[in-house]
Design a protein around this motif. Sequence first.
Motif, PDB file in Angstrom:
ATOM      1  N   TRP A   1       0.837  -1.204   0.000  1.00  0.00           N
ATOM      2  CA  TRP A   1       0.000   0.000   0.000  1.00  0.00           C
ATOM      3  C   TRP A   1       0.875   1.258   0.000  1.00  0.00           C
ATOM      4  CZ3 TRP A   1      -5.025   0.109   3.217  1.00  0.00           C
ATOM      5  CH2 TRP A   1      -5.651   1.350   3.118  1.00  0.00           C
TER       6      TRP A   1
ATOM      7  N   VAL B   1       2.894   1.691  -3.372  1.00  0.00           N
ATOM      8  CA  VAL B   1       2.039   2.161  -4.465  1.00  0.00           C
ATOM      9  C   VAL B   1       1.671   3.629  -4.273  1.00  0.00           C
ATOM     10  CG1 VAL B   1      -0.232   1.900  -5.541  1.00  0.00           C
ATOM     11  CG2 VAL B   1       1.148  -0.111  -5.067  1.00  0.00           C
TER      12      VAL B   1
ATOM     13  N   LEU C   1      -7.245   3.798  -4.020  1.00  0.00           N
ATOM     14  CA  LEU C   1      -6.442   2.769  -3.359  1.00  0.00           C
ATOM     15  C   LEU C   1      -6.976   2.475  -1.964  1.00  0.00           C
ATOM     16  CD1 LEU C   1      -3.853   1.008  -3.536  1.00  0.00           C
ATOM     17  CD2 LEU C   1      -2.633   2.938  -2.511  1.00  0.00           C
TER      18      LEU C   1
END
Length: 109
Positions: free
Chosen positions: A63, A66, A85
Amino acid sequence: MRFMTSVWRQKGTRRNDSRRVIMKFQNSVNGYEETRSVPWLWALLFGPLYFMAIGRWSSAFFWIIVAVIMGFLLGPLAMPGWIILDLWYAIFAGSIVRRSYLSRGWYEI
């Protein structure tokens, strides 16, 4: 379908329902039980910190990586990507938590 439900209950497994409010897991070695409630909410509010707190480090690091890459590539335009996201992880948080426990040898009760 009724037959399959009875077979699932005989084996002690449940359907994969990630929207349940409370998930309980039992350690197969020592019988210790842990309860996770509304993982989607905690993932939505705290993001990768929630996954770090429950010991799911790979999800938290993915996470963060990204999000940082999106920030470097898109700059201020990355905000909608971060929101997407965050929502994506919140939607799949129950499955991520369940898979994490089951892969470590815990049973869902």
